[in-house]
Design a protein around this motif. Structure first.
Motif, PDB file in Angstrom:
ATOM      1  N   SER A  32      -5.099   3.993 -11.500  1.00  0.00           N
ATOM      2  CA  SER A  32      -5.311   2.675 -10.893  1.00  0.00           C
ATOM      3  C   SER A  32      -6.751   2.255 -11.117  1.00  0.00           C
ATOM      4  O   SER A  32      -7.641   3.096 -11.286  1.00  0.00           O
ATOM      5  N   VAL A  34      -9.383  -0.854  -9.525  1.00  0.00           N
ATOM      6  CA  VAL A  34      -9.599  -1.976  -8.612  1.00  0.00           C
ATOM      7  C   VAL A  34     -11.033  -2.453  -8.779  1.00  0.00           C
ATOM      8  O   VAL A  34     -11.962  -1.644  -8.837  1.00  0.00           O
ATOM      9  N   ARG A  84      -8.562   4.104   0.702  1.00  0.00           N
ATOM     10  CA  ARG A  84      -7.488   3.297   1.266  1.00  0.00           C
ATOM     11  C   ARG A  84      -6.763   2.539   0.160  1.00  0.00           C
ATOM     12  O   ARG A  84      -7.356   2.151  -0.841  1.00  0.00           O
ATOM     13  N   ASP A  85      -5.472   2.333   0.399  1.00  0.00           N
ATOM     14  CA  ASP A  85      -4.625   1.551  -0.495  1.00  0.00           C
ATOM     15  C   ASP A  85      -3.914   0.503   0.356  1.00  0.00           C
ATOM     16  O   ASP A  85      -3.598   0.760   1.523  1.00  0.00           O
ATOM     17  N   MET A  87      -0.625  -2.233   0.560  1.00  0.00           N
ATOM     18  CA  MET A  87       0.688  -2.497  -0.030  1.00  0.00           C
ATOM     19  C   MET A  87       1.384  -3.620   0.720  1.00  0.00           C
ATOM     20  O   MET A  87       1.275  -3.734   1.947  1.00  0.00           O
ATOM     21  N   SER A 125      -1.559  -0.562   5.137  1.00  0.00           N
ATOM     22  CA  SER A 125      -2.681   0.036   4.417  1.00  0.00           C
ATOM     23  C   SER A 125      -2.902   1.452   4.916  1.00  0.00           C
ATOM     24  O   SER A 125      -2.498   1.813   6.025  1.00  0.00           O
ATOM     25  N   GLU A 127      -3.963   5.790   3.407  1.00  0.00           N
ATOM     26  CA  GLU A 127      -4.053   6.705   2.276  1.00  0.00           C
ATOM     27  C   GLU A 127      -2.775   6.624   1.443  1.00  0.00           C
ATOM     28  O   GLU A 127      -1.708   6.241   1.931  1.00  0.00           O
ATOM     29  N   GLU A 128      -2.902   6.987   0.181  1.00  0.00           N
ATOM     30  CA  GLU A 128      -1.763   6.871  -0.732  1.00  0.00           C
ATOM     31  C   GLU A 128      -0.552   7.654  -0.244  1.00  0.00           C
ATOM     32  O   GLU A 128       0.591   7.196  -0.365  1.00  0.00           O
ATOM     33  N   ARG A 148       1.075  -3.095  -4.860  1.00  0.00           N
ATOM     34  CA  ARG A 148      -0.001  -2.290  -4.286  1.00  0.00           C
ATOM     35  C   ARG A 148      -1.305  -2.626  -4.985  1.00  0.00           C
ATOM     36  O   ARG A 148      -1.341  -2.877  -6.190  1.00  0.00           O
ATOM     37  N   THR A 149      -2.386  -2.626  -4.206  1.00  0.00           N
ATOM     38  CA  THR A 149      -3.691  -2.991  -4.765  1.00  0.00           C
ATOM     39  C   THR A 149      -4.304  -1.870  -5.580  1.00  0.00           C
ATOM     40  O   THR A 149      -5.106  -2.115  -6.481  1.00  0.00           O
ATOM     41  N   GLY A 150      -3.974  -0.626  -5.268  1.00  0.00           N
ATOM     42  CA  GLY A 150      -4.689   0.505  -5.834  1.00  0.00           C
ATOM     43  C   GLY A 150      -5.746   0.986  -4.856  1.00  0.00           C
ATOM     44  O   GLY A 150      -6.034   0.339  -3.844  1.00  0.00           O
ATOM     45  N   VAL A 151      -6.348   2.110  -5.175  1.00  0.00           N
ATOM     46  CA  VAL A 151      -7.263   2.772  -4.246  1.00  0.00           C
ATOM     47  C   VAL A 151      -8.651   2.144  -4.287  1.00  0.00           C
ATOM     48  O   VAL A 151      -9.184   1.853  -5.358  1.00  0.00           O
TER      49      VAL A 151
END
Length: 204
Positions: A32, A34, A84-85, A87, A125, A127-128, A148-151
């Motif tokens: 990922s 960001v 943080r991720d 979604m 939001s 942790e993965e 999902r935005t990614g980490v």
């Protein structure tokens, strides 16, 4: 092995293309990526998750540092950090199962942000691993759409991914200024008569 890398880059056009091009040319595997603004409008922060062994991770760091628009690179391999991720997921939710899905979202501290006649849109939001577990519990209800935005990540404590003091450009000390010469013309001084001239002058 998954590694999280934070890169501080110049906030200007083409930076993302440079970084993505480097990863593509070198064959590095990006899980990922960001990018977003920072507290300083001159910089953006990239958070990159890569699948790599120790040798490849070292190459990624070195290649990123070679890019002119990359200011600083740091991996969190040996650094405590918070990640943080975010979604958004749309679930099939007829009246018969809607309350169950809402209760499940509450358990994971998610929020219902839109309600349709047969669907719910949930924002969550964390942790993965938390998001992955939530997705698996939602699958039996029917996932219609997910993004999902990614980490994103930051080191814990006072540590930060910012240019160090030794990397900051310091202003040159001010040079002493020369005073301008006076433009006023010097006034002529009156010559005093000599003793001989005084004696030769007849009394008036």
């Amino acid at each position: 092995m998954r590694h999280v890398i934070s890169a501080l880059v110049m906030n200007e056009p083409g930076v993302l293309a440079h970084v993505a091009g480097m990863f593509s040319a070198r064959g590095f595997n990006i899980d990922s990526l960001v990018v977003g603004r920072t507290e300083d409008p001159n910089f953006s922060r990239m958070t990159i998750v890569v699948i790599a062994d120790e040798r490849t991770l070292d190459q990624v760091r070195k290649q990123l540092a070679k890019i002119v628009t990359v200011v600083k690179v740091r991996d969190f391999k040996d650094t405590p950090y918070v990640a943080r991720d975010l979604m958004m997921v749309k679930i099939s939710a007829p009246p018969a199962t809607r309350s169950e899905i809402i209760e499940l979202a509450n358990l994971f501290r998610g929020h219902v942000v839109d309600v349709g006649q047969t669907s719910l849109l949930i924002e969550i939001s964390g942790e993965e691993e938390k998001l992955d577990a939530f997705v698996e519990l939602l699958r039996p209800y029917g996932i219609r759409e997910m993004a999902r935005t990614g980490v994103i990540a930051m080191p814990r404590g006072a540590s930060s991914v910012t240019p160090g003091a030794e990397e900051d450009v310091k202003a040159d000390p001010a040079k002493p200024t020369m005073s301008k010469p006076s433009t006023k013309a010097a006034l002529p001084t009156k010559r005093q008569p000599t003793q001989q001239e005084l004696e030769a002058t007849p009394p008036g």
